[in-house]
Each structure stands twice: as C-alpha cells, then as structure tokens.
Design a protein around this motif. Structure first.
Motif, mmCIF file in Angstrom:
data_model
loop_
_atom_site.group_PDB
_atom_site.id
_atom_site.type_symbol
_atom_site.label_atom_id
_atom_site.label_comp_id
_atom_site.label_asym_id
_atom_site.label_seq_id
_atom_site.Cartn_x
_atom_site.Cartn_y
_atom_site.Cartn_z
ATOM 1 N N GLY A 55 0.734 -0.949 0.393
ATOM 2 C CA GLY A 55 0.164 -0.204 0.328
ATOM 3 C C GLY A 55 0.834 1.306 0.177
ATOM 4 O O GLY A 55 0.091 2.691 0.129
ATOM 5 N N GLY A 56 2.074 1.026 -0.106
ATOM 6 C CA GLY A 56 2.890 2.048 0.025
ATOM 7 C C GLY A 56 2.945 3.490 0.692
ATOM 8 O O GLY A 56 3.188 2.453 2.080
ATOM 9 N N ARG A 70 -12.274 -0.511 8.106
ATOM 10 C CA ARG A 70 -11.130 -0.908 8.718
ATOM 11 C C ARG A 70 -9.719 -1.485 7.673
ATOM 12 O O ARG A 70 -10.152 -2.524 7.230
ATOM 13 C CB ARG A 70 -11.645 -1.757 9.826
ATOM 14 C CG ARG A 70 -12.959 -1.161 10.575
ATOM 15 C CD ARG A 70 -12.874 -3.127 11.477
ATOM 16 N NE ARG A 70 -14.118 -3.484 10.196
ATOM 17 C CZ ARG A 70 -14.500 -4.639 10.738
ATOM 18 N NH1 ARG A 70 -13.754 -4.967 11.872
ATOM 19 N NH2 ARG A 70 -15.216 -5.404 9.848
ATOM 20 N N VAL A 71 -9.185 -0.775 8.110
ATOM 21 C CA VAL A 71 -7.840 -0.768 7.162
ATOM 22 C C VAL A 71 -6.286 -1.551 7.490
ATOM 23 O O VAL A 71 -6.625 -0.384 8.607
ATOM 24 C CB VAL A 71 -7.443 0.280 5.795
ATOM 25 C CG1 VAL A 71 -6.316 0.110 4.465
ATOM 26 C CG2 VAL A 71 -8.798 0.614 5.521
ATOM 27 N N ARG A 72 -6.199 -2.396 7.127
ATOM 28 C CA ARG A 72 -4.284 -2.379 7.616
ATOM 29 C C ARG A 72 -3.774 -2.656 6.356
ATOM 30 O O ARG A 72 -3.654 -3.168 5.078
ATOM 31 C CB ARG A 72 -4.799 -3.436 8.609
ATOM 32 C CG ARG A 72 -2.559 -4.177 8.891
ATOM 33 C CD ARG A 72 -3.007 -5.322 9.964
ATOM 34 N NE ARG A 72 -1.511 -6.055 10.359
ATOM 35 C CZ ARG A 72 -0.980 -5.731 10.163
ATOM 36 N NH1 ARG A 72 -0.706 -4.478 10.925
ATOM 37 N NH2 ARG A 72 0.242 -6.300 10.373
ATOM 38 N N LEU A 73 -2.490 -2.059 6.230
ATOM 39 C CA LEU A 73 -1.488 -1.968 5.504
ATOM 40 C C LEU A 73 0.376 -2.199 5.615
ATOM 41 O O LEU A 73 0.030 -2.187 7.217
ATOM 42 C CB LEU A 73 -0.655 -0.142 5.435
ATOM 43 C CG LEU A 73 0.250 0.268 3.834
ATOM 44 C CD1 LEU A 73 -0.537 1.399 3.491
ATOM 45 C CD2 LEU A 73 1.285 0.550 4.286
ATOM 46 N N LEU A 74 0.058 -3.325 4.919
ATOM 47 C CA LEU A 74 1.362 -4.115 3.981
ATOM 48 C C LEU A 74 2.348 -3.390 3.622
ATOM 49 O O LEU A 74 1.977 -3.104 2.400
ATOM 50 C CB LEU A 74 1.326 -5.183 4.005
ATOM 51 C CG LEU A 74 1.348 -5.707 5.827
ATOM 52 C CD1 LEU A 74 0.010 -7.456 5.998
ATOM 53 C CD2 LEU A 74 1.102 -5.855 7.346
ATOM 54 N N ASP A 75 3.701 -2.935 3.639
ATOM 55 C CA ASP A 75 4.632 -1.947 2.300
ATOM 56 C C ASP A 75 5.973 -2.802 2.533
ATOM 57 O O ASP A 75 6.374 -3.259 3.622
ATOM 58 C CB ASP A 75 4.695 -0.812 2.434
ATOM 59 C CG ASP A 75 5.095 -0.917 0.867
ATOM 60 O OD1 ASP A 75 4.120 -1.116 -0.019
ATOM 61 O OD2 ASP A 75 6.171 -1.196 0.964
#
Length: 279
Positions: A55-56, A70-75
C-alpha cells in the motif's frame, strides 16, 4: 529479503518519492481518480475489513479509512510504512513481503494488491503473492490486484517525446518478454498482458475474474497535452473515456495499469470456476 527486493527498497528509499506520485503527472492523476472509483464500486460496504498489501505511503488506505473501512497496510519499504503511520488519518501499517503475509487465514473481507505484482518479475512469485491474498481473505471476499500494462512504457515515452532508438528496441522486446530493463530508469518490474494476469489470478484460486483498464485509452493524450493550454480539458476528456471504455476488451491494455478483481472461492460452491473473459 532477496537481492531484487533489496534493490526495490533502495529505489523507493533513495531515488523515488512515492508519496508524491499520484498527484504529479496526468497518468498518475487518472490512476488515482479511477482506482478510487473502482474501489468504491467493487469493495464490500464499510466497515468491511481491508488488507492493503504493498500500500505504499497510504494514499488509498487513508481514502478508505475516511470512508469508514477498517484498513491494515503492509509494505516492503520501511520508509513507506513510516509515512503511512504518520499521515492523517493514521493507518495501521507494518513492513511485510507480499509473498509471506503475517496475517491469519480468512481475516479480511477484501485484499488489495495495488503494487506488488509489477515488482515481482518471476511468475511463481506473483502467483505466490496472489495465493497469499486469497489465503487471508474470507470465502466470498474480493481480491483486487493491479498490474502495469505490457505496452505502458513505450506509449508513455511516445506521448512525452522521449521515444528514442533504445526505447523502440525495448518496445519490441516487451512484445515477448514483460520484464522491465531497470537501466531505463524504473526498478525491477514486470509488465502484464491481460491473459497473463487472468491466468495468474486463476492459478491462485480466484473465480469470477474481470479486468479493467484503469486510466483508459486517452491517458497518452493527457500526457501529450500536459504542458499546453488544453491540459485540463484533455485530462477531463480522458477521465470520461476511462469510465466508458474501462472494460472494453479491445482497449483494456491501452491503459497504463490494469486492475483484476476476483472472488475467493467458497469451498461449498463448486460451480464458479470460469473467469469473466470480457476483458
């Protein structure tokens, strides 16, 4: 991480400002506008739980949080994760590789892969990333995965007056080999044909597959007009055509980016193994 992953991290840490990308060129502005429209259309309603893999700096994650998701981001890039955490609204974010997600099975209503696929030159790695997205998404949930079109680079160079002999040679090579030549300025990447993207999604276990062209066929006109008096008029026209022609099979790969969407198969449903071949 492997060597290519290290080089990708170095590229985004030392050479490129991802946080500025989507507000810069006409192509990127079209990408942002259309991606947000497609996310609103294809994602389940908020407050669904969304995993944003690759997800930058959090551009799309923040937009989704603002909509009530409800969002979780990994990068992969630590600097991106730090920016995602520091932005407003803040985003739950951690460093991770798309090929090995630190998430439980069936934990999300939808998973986004809006960057990882085109940074994985090996098909096995792309299928692995897609399979991981399937694993962490509940049965019946959606996976949305972006790819760069096989023809985006040469079209971009032509539209912006940079098409030299070397790029013409690269265009010919790309007809049969989608791997980007990192010496041309971008980092390690793979550029897809629609049928390849569908095949990889199908291999990962997705069904009900559809591919949209994100920017539409007129993005190159918007790039060519970027510094002239008709810049905003042409941009607005390009956006309108992207909405009309986004799923037209003859024009999908004229977009700079492709967006595949599919459904995670419910084990109890045995009749949904045919992709939508309209794209």
């Amino acid at each position: 991480m492997d060597r290519q992953s290290d080089e990708i991290v170095a590229y985004y840490t030392e050479r490129y400002r991802e946080d500025l990308r989507l507000a810069a060129r006409p192509q990127a502005r079209l990408e942002r506008a259309r991606t947000l429209e497609l996310l609103r259309e294809y994602l389940p309603a908020p407050p669904a739980r969304i995993l944003d893999v690759g997800g930058g700096t959090g551009e799309y994650a923040r937009a989704l949080v603002a909509l009530g998701y409800r969002v979780r981001l990994l990068d992969l890039v630590p600097a991106h994760v730090a920016q995602a955490r520091a932005g407003h609204p803040t985003v739950d974010a951690d460093v991770a590789d798309a090929r090995t997600l630190p998430e439980p099975d069936d934990g999300y209503d939808a998973t986004l892969l809006l960057g990882p696929l085109y940074h994985l030159p090996r098909r096995a790695d792309r299928c692995r990333a897609l399979a991981e997205a399937v694993r962490v998404t509940r049965p019946g949930g959606r996976v949305l995965a972006a790819a760069i079109s096989r023809f985006a680079g040469p079209l971009d160079f032509a539209a912006t007056g940079r098409l030299d002999d070397r790029m013409v040679e690269e265009a010919a090579v790309l007809l049969t080999d989608g791997r980007n030549d990192a010496r041309l300025g971008f980092t390690h990447a793979y550029f897809h044909r629609v049928e390849e993207l569908l095949d990889e999604c199908r291999t990962a276990g997705l069904v009900d597959l559809v591919v949209d062209g994100i920017e539409g066929p007129a993005w190159i006109a918007a790039e060519a007009a970027a510094h002239g008096p008709m810049a905003e008029t042409v941009f607005a026209a390009a956006l309108r055509l992207a909405r009309v022609y986004g799923r037209e099979p003859a024009l999908v790969t004229a977009s700079a980016h492709l967006l595949a969407r599919g459904t995670v198969r419910d084990p109890s449903d045995i009749g949904r193994d045919r992709p939508d071949l309209r794209a």
